[in-house]
Structures are given as C-alpha cells and as structure tokens.
Write a protein that holds these residues in place. Structure first.
Motif, short mmCIF file in Angstrom:
data_model
loop_
_atom_site.label_atom_id
_atom_site.label_comp_id
_atom_site.label_asym_id
_atom_site.label_seq_id
_atom_site.Cartn_x
_atom_site.Cartn_y
_atom_site.Cartn_z
N SER A 341 0.84 -1.20 0.00
CA SER A 341 0.00 0.00 0.00
C SER A 341 0.86 1.24 0.00
O SER A 341 2.09 1.17 0.15
CB SER A 341 -0.94 0.01 1.21
OG SER A 341 -0.18 0.18 2.40
N GLN A 342 0.21 2.38 -0.14
CA GLN A 342 0.94 3.64 -0.06
C GLN A 342 0.77 4.31 1.30
O GLN A 342 1.28 5.40 1.52
CB GLN A 342 0.47 4.59 -1.16
CG GLN A 342 1.12 4.30 -2.51
CD GLN A 342 1.16 5.52 -3.39
OE1 GLN A 342 0.13 5.99 -3.82
NE2 GLN A 342 2.35 6.04 -3.65
N GLY A 343 0.07 3.69 2.20
CA GLY A 343 -0.10 4.28 3.52
C GLY A 343 -1.18 3.57 4.29
O GLY A 343 -1.46 2.39 4.06
N ALA A 345 -4.55 2.02 5.46
CA ALA A 345 -5.60 1.42 4.64
C ALA A 345 -6.82 2.33 4.53
O ALA A 345 -7.56 2.27 3.56
CB ALA A 345 -6.02 0.07 5.23
N CYS A 346 -7.04 3.18 5.52
CA CYS A 346 -8.18 4.09 5.50
C CYS A 346 -7.94 5.32 4.63
O CYS A 346 -8.80 6.17 4.50
CB CYS A 346 -8.53 4.53 6.92
SG CYS A 346 -9.26 3.20 7.91
N SER A 347 -6.75 5.44 4.06
CA SER A 347 -6.46 6.61 3.24
C SER A 347 -5.65 6.30 1.99
O SER A 347 -5.30 7.19 1.23
CB SER A 347 -5.70 7.66 4.07
OG SER A 347 -4.53 7.11 4.61
N SER A 348 -5.35 5.01 1.75
CA SER A 348 -4.45 4.67 0.65
C SER A 348 -5.07 4.86 -0.72
O SER A 348 -4.36 4.82 -1.72
CB SER A 348 -3.97 3.22 0.81
OG SER A 348 -5.06 2.33 0.77
N HIS A 355 0.22 12.48 4.33
CA HIS A 355 0.50 13.58 5.25
C HIS A 355 1.65 13.22 6.19
O HIS A 355 2.34 14.10 6.70
CB HIS A 355 -0.75 13.94 6.06
CG HIS A 355 -1.10 12.96 7.13
ND1 HIS A 355 -1.74 11.76 6.87
CD2 HIS A 355 -0.90 12.99 8.48
CE1 HIS A 355 -1.91 11.10 8.01
NE2 HIS A 355 -1.40 11.82 9.00
N VAL A 356 1.86 11.92 6.42
CA VAL A 356 2.97 11.48 7.27
C VAL A 356 4.30 11.80 6.62
O VAL A 356 5.20 12.39 7.23
CB VAL A 356 2.86 9.96 7.55
CG1 VAL A 356 4.12 9.45 8.26
CG2 VAL A 356 1.62 9.65 8.38
N ARG A 372 4.50 1.33 1.14
CA ARG A 372 4.67 0.66 2.43
C ARG A 372 4.55 -0.85 2.27
O ARG A 372 3.63 -1.35 1.63
CB ARG A 372 3.61 1.13 3.42
CG ARG A 372 3.72 0.45 4.78
CD ARG A 372 2.55 0.78 5.69
NE ARG A 372 1.32 0.11 5.28
CZ ARG A 372 0.16 0.22 5.92
NH1 ARG A 372 0.07 1.03 6.96
NH2 ARG A 372 -0.92 -0.42 5.50
N PHE A 373 5.49 -1.55 2.89
CA PHE A 373 5.45 -3.00 3.00
C PHE A 373 5.43 -3.36 4.49
O PHE A 373 6.18 -2.76 5.28
CB PHE A 373 6.66 -3.65 2.33
CG PHE A 373 6.82 -3.30 0.88
CD1 PHE A 373 6.10 -3.96 -0.10
CD2 PHE A 373 7.69 -2.29 0.48
CE1 PHE A 373 6.25 -3.64 -1.44
CE2 PHE A 373 7.85 -1.94 -0.85
CZ PHE A 373 7.12 -2.63 -1.82
N SER A 374 4.60 -4.29 4.87
CA SER A 374 4.55 -4.70 6.28
C SER A 374 4.29 -6.20 6.35
O SER A 374 3.37 -6.71 5.72
CB SER A 374 3.46 -3.92 7.03
OG SER A 374 2.25 -3.87 6.31
N VAL A 375 5.13 -6.88 7.11
CA VAL A 375 5.08 -8.34 7.19
C VAL A 375 4.47 -8.79 8.50
O VAL A 375 4.26 -8.00 9.42
CB VAL A 375 6.50 -8.94 7.04
CG1 VAL A 375 7.14 -8.51 5.73
CG2 VAL A 375 7.38 -8.55 8.23
N SER A 376 4.21 -10.09 8.59
CA SER A 376 3.73 -10.72 9.82
C SER A 376 4.47 -12.04 9.98
O SER A 376 5.14 -12.50 9.05
CB SER A 376 2.22 -10.96 9.75
OG SER A 376 1.93 -12.16 9.05
#
Length: 402
Positions: A341-343, A345-348, A355-356, A372-376
């Motif tokens: 995503s680009q940020g 999920a509620c604003s991507s 804005h960040v 943005r990449f985020s793993v689990s």
C-alpha cells in the motif's frame, strides 16, 4: 489545524487462490487470522454462548468469554489497571471516545503530532471547530516528534493538557519516544493518550504515570484478530471520560452495546498466541523485514527507506522508489499477487500525498513514489524472496530509462 484529506475505507472482496499465491505484505492494514483465531471464533459461535448481559447459563458462558478476552489483552500488555479494558469496534472508535471524552470534560488543550492517524487528526479538527485549543506538534526528518516544541506548548498551556501521540506510525513504523513524552506529561500535569494500534503485540508497551501512556487504544485486526475488535486500556490514571456510545451498562457503563462474543474470542486467541511467542515473532518479523529491505536496496540502489534512521517497528518498511509512480507500482504488484500500500488502509485510495511523509519533509513527488510493505509472522523467507523479484522487476519497468 489544516484540514486532512477525505478518506475512504471502502473495499472490494478478494478471492485468495487455492494455492495461496497471494503474498500479504500489507499486514499493517490487516493481518490474516491464524488457525487458532479462526477456531476460537467458530467455537464461540457454536458453543451456545448467549448475550453477555443475560442472567442465564448462556449469558454466563458469554461473559466468561468476554472476561477471558479482557485478561488476554492485559496479559499481552504485561499488566493494566483492573477493569481498565473497555472493548470497542476498533481503534477508530476508541480514539474518538478518548479524545472527545477527555479533551472537553473538562476543557483541555489537545496536543497531537503531525503524523497521527486520521482517526486522531480528524477528531482534533472537529474538536477545534467546537472550541478546543489544538496544537499540532511537528516531527523531524525521521518522523520523531519534536519534544522541545511539545514542552514549550505544555508550558504555554493555560490548562491541563491532553497529549495524543501514537506509539508507532502505521506508514513508516517509526516508534515515538514514549517514555520521554510520558515524563513531560507527568511534569506538566497532562494526560497522555497513545494510539497503539500498530505497536500492540510488536513492541512492549509500558503503561502508567510517568513511565508510559495513561491510556492507550488498540485494534485487533493488526494482530491477526478479527476486524471489528478494539479496546481502550487505562494504565491506572484516575481519569474518566464521557462514553461516545450510550445506552446499556455494558463495559462498566463506558461503552454501550452488546459485545461481540465470537470476535472477542478471536481477539483473546490472537493475544494469547502472540504473548506465548512474542520474542520469537518479533525476531521473525524483523528478519523478514530486513531481508526484504536489504534485497530491494541492493538490487535497486536508487531506492530510499523513509525513516530508516529512527527506531522502527520490526515489521514495517516504507520505501521510496525514486522516479516511480507509487500508485502504479502498488497496482502492478497487486496484479501479480503482492499486497502492499501507499499508507494507511483508510487513506491509501486518496489522490493526495501521505501527510505522514510530507510532515517528515518529503516533497509531494517523493511521497507519491513511496510504498509501504509490512510483514507478519505468517510470511516466509520464500515469500519474501519471491516478492523481491516481482517488486524489483515492476519498479524497474515503471522507472523506465530514468
């Protein structure tokens, strides 16, 4: 406060293929439920549990599930105030409840950082329109809040302040200096709230006056729990807030409405599972994130990791692909089974830059080129290596001859 862009959380269904070819590198938006969580939800739905407010056996069973969920949240945090966990539908509701309840009863100056989630910034905007004094604290190039600016504001404030600064950022993973902020809150008599949606279960959070936030808010679906679960957790401060939702006496009168027993059973399972393997899960996420980051940086030396010099969550990486349209890259990756995503999920899906990232000093073009990449812990080394190949190929193709 400058207005924040309108956001959209609408989504379409995604049918995951039977061979599990989709690789989720967007866990900060939603971490898939584990088998243990799914089993807990199904068991709660089929166990005969009733309404937790009912006075019969089925009600007793439901109440026991709800209380076990409360204990599980406290257990993962390492302790909290007795009866200090109030369940909500998620962190957005929790943030709204805390800010609206504490900023105006009695009136307090509200301090928020420039990189907060929209569920904090938009509430602050609404409160400002209604007469609350709001001060936005800037961040440096690494995304760290300016403590000197915060202290100056607290010194100038004519009332007990309310500080609302997140534990860690959802887009960059940058961790704020929570202990230092807590110390400022103690010294100036302010209440400290922290949105802990992203850090819950990823870093250890200490609650309590002078050591950590007085109250935190959290969301379950970042931790493999079902969406629709969240909580307000009081760290022991003598604070009361007006409930956002009124009606029955559920949650000790602080949040009306029948609790979702199956969803809370899933939250309990997720918290217990993470608590039993916290260090191992953190190590796994850190290894996977570093593998992703270092591989991309090696193969694409023109990329930049936003916030790389600051302390970050173990699972998050925000990478700037210089000369690449980030939205196009996300779309290309999606077409090949890679979720990013680009940020938030509620604003991507918004057309505005993050804005960040702009608060950190990036230009609009630089923000638009960031992904943005985020793993689990559910991700594997093989998935990371496969994803890197696809990311590198797509980014190179989109960058063209630049």
């Amino acid at each position: 406060m400058a207005p924040l862009a309108e956001t959209s959380c609408d989504s379409t269904s995604l049918a995951f293929s039977a061979d599990h070819s989709v690789i989720n590198l967007d866990a900060n938006a939603n971490a898939a439920p584990t088998a243990m969580v799914l089993s807990a939800v199904v068991e709660a739905m089929t166990s005969g549990a009733g309404n937790p407010s009912s006075g019969h056996l089925a009600g007793d069973l439901a109440r026991a599930i709800v209380e076990r969920a409360r204990d599980a949240v406290i257990g993962l945090l390492g302790g909290a105030y007795e009866d200090g966990v109030v369940f909500t539908s998620g962190c957005t509701e929790a943030n709204n409840t805390v800010l609206r309840g504490l900023a105006s009863h009695p009136a307090r100056t509200l301090f928020v950082s420039a990189v907060e989630h929209a569920s904090v910034l938009k509430v602050a905007q609404r409160l400002e329109v209604e007469g609350t004094e709001v001060r936005v604290v800037p961040v440096d190039a690494g995304g760290i809040v300016d403590l000197i600016e915060l202290e100056v504001g607290l010194q100038d404030s004519r009332d007990r302040g309310l500080i609302s600064i997140q534990t860690a950022n959802s887009e960059t993973g940058v961790i704020q200096p929570i202990a230092a902020i807590a110390d400022l809150a103690r010294r100036y008599g302010a209440i400290f709230h922290a949105d802990a949606a992203q850090s819950f279960g990823k870093i250890r959070t200490v609650l309590g006056r002078g050591h950590g936030p007085d109250v935190i808010t959290l969301s379950g679906h970042k931790l493999h729990a079902p969406a629709g679960t969240g909580a307000i957790v009081n760290g022991g401060a003598a604070i009361e807030y007006a409930p956002l939702i009124v009606g029955g006496d559920q949650e000790h009168g602080r949040r009306a409405g029948t609790q979702s027993v199956p969803l809370l059973a899933g939250l309990a399972a997720a918290c217990k599972q993470r608590a039993s393997a916290l260090d191992a899960d953190v190590a796994t996420m850190s290894t996977l994130r570093d593998r992703l980051e270092s591989s991309i940086r090696t193969l694409l030396p023109w990329t930049v990791v936003n916030g790389a010099g600051a302390p970050r969550l173990p699972n998050a990486s925000n990478i700037r692909f210089v000369g690449v349209d980030g939205m196009a890259l996300v779309a290309n990756l999606d077409a090949e089974g890679i979720l990013a995503s680009q940020g938030s999920a509620c604003s991507s899906r918004r057309p505005e830059p993050s804005h960040v990232l702009t608060a950190m000093g990036l230009s609009e073009a630089e923000a638009f080129s960031s992904v943005r990449f985020s793993v689990s812990p559910l991700n594997t080394h093989q998935e990371i290596d496969q994803a890197v190949q696809i990311i590198v190929a797509a980014a190179s193709r989109l960058r063209g001859g630049l």
